[in-house]
Write a protein that holds these residues in place. Structure first.
Motif, short mmCIF file in Angstrom:
data_model
loop_
_atom_site.label_atom_id
_atom_site.label_comp_id
_atom_site.label_asym_id
_atom_site.label_seq_id
_atom_site.Cartn_x
_atom_site.Cartn_y
_atom_site.Cartn_z
N THR A 95 -41.04 -26.69 13.82
CA THR A 95 -40.12 -26.81 12.82
C THR A 95 -38.70 -26.85 13.15
N LYS A 96 -37.80 -27.87 12.61
CA LYS A 96 -36.57 -27.71 12.84
C LYS A 96 -35.79 -27.90 11.42
N ASN A 97 -34.92 -26.71 11.46
CA ASN A 97 -34.14 -26.48 10.10
C ASN A 97 -33.09 -27.64 10.04
N VAL A 98 -33.02 -28.38 9.09
CA VAL A 98 -32.35 -29.53 8.88
C VAL A 98 -30.67 -28.92 8.39
N GLU A 99 -30.50 -27.60 8.02
CA GLU A 99 -29.38 -27.39 7.61
C GLU A 99 -28.48 -26.84 9.07
N ASN A 100 -29.27 -25.92 9.85
CA ASN A 100 -28.51 -25.35 10.97
C ASN A 100 -29.11 -25.78 12.46
N GLY A 101 -30.18 -26.71 12.43
CA GLY A 101 -30.92 -27.16 13.54
C GLY A 101 -31.37 -26.34 14.28
N ILE A 102 -31.83 -25.03 13.83
CA ILE A 102 -32.66 -24.20 14.48
C ILE A 102 -33.95 -24.82 14.46
N GLU A 103 -34.64 -24.64 15.87
CA GLU A 103 -36.04 -24.86 16.01
C GLU A 103 -36.84 -23.65 16.12
N SER A 104 -38.45 -23.90 15.66
CA SER A 104 -39.07 -22.72 15.74
C SER A 104 -40.47 -23.20 16.12
N ALA A 105 -41.47 -22.63 16.31
CA ALA A 105 -42.65 -22.71 16.58
C ALA A 105 -43.77 -21.63 15.90
N GLU A 106 -44.79 -21.98 15.59
CA GLU A 106 -45.74 -21.20 14.77
C GLU A 106 -47.01 -21.52 14.99
N LEU A 107 -47.97 -20.52 15.01
CA LEU A 107 -49.43 -20.89 14.87
C LEU A 107 -49.86 -20.61 13.53
N LYS A 108 -50.64 -21.36 12.84
CA LYS A 108 -51.08 -21.16 11.69
C LYS A 108 -52.59 -21.85 11.15
N ASN A 109 -52.82 -21.59 10.20
CA ASN A 109 -54.16 -22.26 9.66
C ASN A 109 -53.89 -23.06 8.34
N ILE A 110 -54.34 -24.38 8.52
CA ILE A 110 -54.39 -25.17 7.38
C ILE A 110 -55.63 -25.17 6.98
N LYS A 111 -55.87 -24.56 5.62
CA LYS A 111 -57.16 -24.43 4.88
C LYS A 111 -57.43 -25.74 4.30
N GLY A 112 -58.94 -26.16 4.54
CA GLY A 112 -59.54 -27.33 4.00
C GLY A 112 -59.76 -27.20 2.71
N ILE A 113 -60.64 -28.11 2.01
CA ILE A 113 -61.12 -28.01 0.85
C ILE A 113 -62.87 -27.82 0.94
N SER A 114 -63.29 -26.94 0.17
CA SER A 114 -65.03 -26.82 0.33
C SER A 114 -65.41 -27.83 -0.54
N GLY A 115 -66.77 -28.02 -0.15
CA GLY A 115 -67.49 -29.25 -0.61
C GLY A 115 -68.71 -29.23 0.06
N ASP A 116 -69.50 -30.31 -0.08
CA ASP A 116 -70.92 -30.40 0.30
C ASP A 116 -70.56 -30.90 1.81
N ASP A 117 -69.58 -31.09 2.49
CA ASP A 117 -69.61 -31.79 3.71
C ASP A 117 -68.23 -31.25 4.49
N TYR A 118 -68.17 -30.98 5.76
CA TYR A 118 -66.94 -30.66 6.40
C TYR A 118 -66.01 -31.67 6.49
N ILE A 119 -64.66 -31.62 5.62
CA ILE A 119 -63.75 -32.62 5.76
C ILE A 119 -62.63 -32.11 6.47
N MET A 120 -61.95 -32.77 7.35
CA MET A 120 -60.62 -32.53 8.10
C MET A 120 -59.48 -32.49 7.27
N PRO A 121 -58.67 -31.19 7.05
CA PRO A 121 -57.81 -31.25 6.38
C PRO A 121 -56.61 -32.02 6.87
N GLU A 122 -55.65 -32.54 6.00
CA GLU A 122 -54.60 -33.30 6.56
C GLU A 122 -53.62 -32.46 7.07
N TYR A 123 -52.79 -33.11 7.98
CA TYR A 123 -51.77 -32.39 8.89
C TYR A 123 -50.51 -33.23 9.12
N THR A 124 -49.46 -32.78 9.62
CA THR A 124 -48.38 -33.63 9.65
C THR A 124 -48.08 -33.97 11.20
#
Length: 317
Positions: A95-124
């Motif tokens: 991530t890059k802060n558009v106001e001050n230009g500071i860049e950062s890194a993070e590990l996180k989980n993108i939660k998917g949608i529950s259903g009858d099958d596995y569906i890959m969640p969208e990511y950027t």
């Protein structure tokens, strides 16, 4: 507009992260990589709600980011639902802060949608080199079945370092040398085979009734025997529909030189012109048959076109 000095002293701090990132991308590649260092960001399943990512280093479009030696990051996973499937993604986010230009890194989980099958969640998927402010690099796909983590799929491969590349190049060079040696051996065998092949007769004959084709050398004088070459015929011999029949010289050694009657089946790939040929083969010649020019329907109901093929050559092999 000017060209800038980057890795040189100009009297003041001037090297930017963007310049360093572009330089790294130029040397190592513009994609996303997990480097083969430390623990390579391996995971450990602590519970159905907690996954631990161990030490390692990411190179994302020229930007280095990572987890230090003896350190780790715990990722929380939300509970699943009974009789439902869900797919989550663990991503390394830039991530890059558009106001001050500071860049950062993070590990996180993108939660998917529950259903009858596995569906890959969208990511950027952003382009850091083009100054886009967010990029998410998928590391692991978490498959949750009901309340249980069923499986964890690694979505990356460790990138080779220079020493491994050198080793691979050495191994590849050795393999290429082995291939070249095998090719040379094959070419030598081909040369030997070509030198041992002799044209004992050539032409274009139906091998009809009373036709006799004599050999320039006897069959039992060849190294292995002879090969009869037939091809399709349409007003003239065609360079298509070739058929090859091998006759071993063992059949014509000793007291077995009087000859054998041999039937041969020929056809194209769609069986639209099936044909049969019958020859009397002696140690010195071929004798044709009246059947070799006939057409009609056999007692089995199969149509045959024996006049669609001609003998093109006899090879000594």
């Amino acid at each position: 507009m000017a060209i800038n000095m980057i890795t040189g002293y100009i009297g003041e701090p001037h090297v930017t992260s963007a310049q360093a990132g572009i330089s790294h991308a130029g040397m190592y590649g513009t994609d996303r990589y997990v480097l083969d260092v430390l623990e390579g960001l391996e995971y450990e399943l602590i519970s159905n709600n907690l996954i631990r990512i161990k030490s390692g280093m990411v190179l994302n479009q020229g930007r280095f980011m990572g987890i230090d030696h003896n350190d780790y990051v715990d990722i929380e996973i939300d509970n699943g639902q009974n009789n439902k499937k869900r797919c989550d993604l663990i991503v390394c986010t830039y991530t890059k802060n558009v106001e001050n230009g500071i860049e950062s890194a993070e590990l996180k989980n993108i939660k998917g949608i529950s259903g009858d099958d596995y569906i890959m969640p969208e990511y950027t998927k952003g382009n850091i080199i083009n100054n886009e402010t967010v990029d998410e690099f998928p590391l692991y796909k978490i498959n949750i079945n009901g309340l249980v983590i069923e499986s964890i799929d690694k979505l990356f491969q460790l990138s080779s370092n220079f020493s491994k590349i050198d080793s691979n190049v050495i191994n590849l060079t050795s393999a290429i040398s082995g291939i070249e040696e095998n090719i040379n051996n094959i070419n030598n065998h081909i040369s030997i085979l070509e030198s041992e092949q002799k044209i004992l007769w050539s032409g274009g004959s139906y091998m009809g009734d009373g036709v006799v084709v004599g050999f320039s050398e006897k069959i039992n004088e060849q190294k292995n025997g002879i090969v009869l070459i037939w091809s399709e015929y349409d007003s003239e011999p065609q360079n298509s529909g070739f058929h090859y029949f091998y006759i071993p010289k063992k059949n014509y050694e000793g007291n077995q030189q009087s000859g054998h009657s041999i039937d041969m089946f020929l056809s194209n790939a769609t069986f639209s012109t099936p044909a049969g040929k019958r020859l009397l083969i002696t140690n010195t010649a071929l004798t044709g048959s009246v059947l070799n020019t006939s057409t009609g329907t056999s007692v089995s109901g199969i149509k045959y076109y024996n006049n669609k093929y001609v003998l093109r050559a006899v090879l000594g092999v």
